[in-house]
Write a protein that holds these residues in place. Structure first.
Motif, mmCIF file in Angstrom:
data_model
loop_
_atom_site.group_PDB
_atom_site.id
_atom_site.type_symbol
_atom_site.label_atom_id
_atom_site.label_comp_id
_atom_site.label_asym_id
_atom_site.label_seq_id
_atom_site.Cartn_x
_atom_site.Cartn_y
_atom_site.Cartn_z
ATOM 1 N N GLU A 19 1.532 7.074 -2.752
ATOM 2 C CA GLU A 19 0.529 6.657 -1.355
ATOM 3 C C GLU A 19 1.338 5.798 -0.397
ATOM 4 O O GLU A 19 1.243 5.703 0.655
ATOM 5 N N SER A 21 1.161 2.796 -0.608
ATOM 6 C CA SER A 21 0.451 1.304 -0.398
ATOM 7 C C SER A 21 -0.693 1.187 -1.330
ATOM 8 O O SER A 21 -1.212 2.125 -2.207
ATOM 9 N N LEU A 23 -3.666 -0.058 -0.802
ATOM 10 C CA LEU A 23 -5.093 0.479 -0.152
ATOM 11 C C LEU A 23 -5.161 2.149 -0.410
ATOM 12 O O LEU A 23 -6.271 2.614 -0.802
ATOM 13 N N GLY A 24 -4.371 2.659 0.107
ATOM 14 C CA GLY A 24 -4.360 4.207 -0.047
ATOM 15 C C GLY A 24 -4.429 4.649 -1.434
ATOM 16 O O GLY A 24 -5.350 5.393 -1.784
ATOM 17 N N SER A 26 -5.638 2.799 -3.790
ATOM 18 C CA SER A 26 -6.865 2.473 -4.440
ATOM 19 C C SER A 26 -8.042 3.451 -3.906
ATOM 20 O O SER A 26 -9.006 3.602 -4.738
ATOM 21 N N ARG A 27 -8.008 3.841 -2.757
ATOM 22 C CA ARG A 27 -8.990 4.734 -2.167
ATOM 23 C C ARG A 27 -8.904 5.946 -3.265
ATOM 24 O O ARG A 27 -10.036 6.676 -3.375
ATOM 25 N N ARG A 28 -7.593 6.585 -3.256
ATOM 26 C CA ARG A 28 -7.725 7.915 -3.684
ATOM 27 C C ARG A 28 -7.934 7.562 -5.367
ATOM 28 O O ARG A 28 -8.698 8.524 -5.931
ATOM 29 N N ARG A 30 -10.060 5.404 -6.162
ATOM 30 C CA ARG A 30 -11.564 4.633 -6.352
ATOM 31 C C ARG A 30 -11.813 3.309 -7.207
ATOM 32 O O ARG A 30 -12.490 3.492 -7.716
ATOM 33 N N HIS A 32 -10.926 -1.037 -6.431
ATOM 34 C CA HIS A 32 -10.590 -2.151 -5.536
ATOM 35 C C HIS A 32 -9.110 -2.127 -5.509
ATOM 36 O O HIS A 32 -8.437 -2.400 -6.571
ATOM 37 N N HIS A 33 -8.512 -2.519 -4.203
ATOM 38 C CA HIS A 33 -7.259 -2.468 -3.984
ATOM 39 C C HIS A 33 -6.714 -3.718 -4.778
ATOM 40 O O HIS A 33 -5.472 -3.809 -5.086
#
Length: 137
Positions: A19, A21, A23-24, A26-28, A30, A32-33
């Protein structure tokens, strides 16, 4: 007391690299970053190697990180393939559901394979020393 490095943490590190990052990733994943970032930082501290250069726009794998992550990807794929082979090898268990728990990482023959594979690479000797200290054969 030292905790073993979890396979999930190794998987998370590969996703962070893909990713680019936290943040990216953590979104993938699911999660928390900040939890993901702490988990990767803990991994780096345990290995004694910086895997990622942190920049305002994301992360980039270091030279050692690229080597380490490439090997971890291969190892995780081999493990997935092995587990898939076991799941499909017993036709009597088709459709059977079970609750799986992961054995402690230190008791896993998988780690011996990791040590053998990584033992040829001088960039990850600290990781190998860690595994040998905490996960004897």
């Amino acid at each position: 007391m030292h905790r073993a490095i979890q396979l999930l943490t190794l998987h998370f590190a590969t996703i962070v690299a893909e990713e680019g990052s936290f943040l990216g990733a953590s979104r993938r994943l699911r999660i928390h970053h900040s939890a993901l970032s702490r988990r990767i930082k803990d991994l780096e501290l345990r290995l004694g190697v910086t895997l990622f250069e942190r920049q305002p726009g994301g992360v980039k794998a270091t030279a050692s990180g690229k080597t380490f992550l490439a090997k971890i990807r291969r190892i995780l794929k081999d493990l997935d393939d092995t587990l898939q082979g076991i799941e499909t090898a017993d036709p009597a268990k088709v459709g059977e559901q079970s609750v799986r728990t992961d054995p402690p990482l230190c008791n896993c023959a998988f780690l011996n394979a990791v040590v053998g594979s990584l033992g040829k690479d001088p960039d990850v000797t600290d990781f190998i020393d860690f595994l040998r200290r905490h996960c004897p054969p």
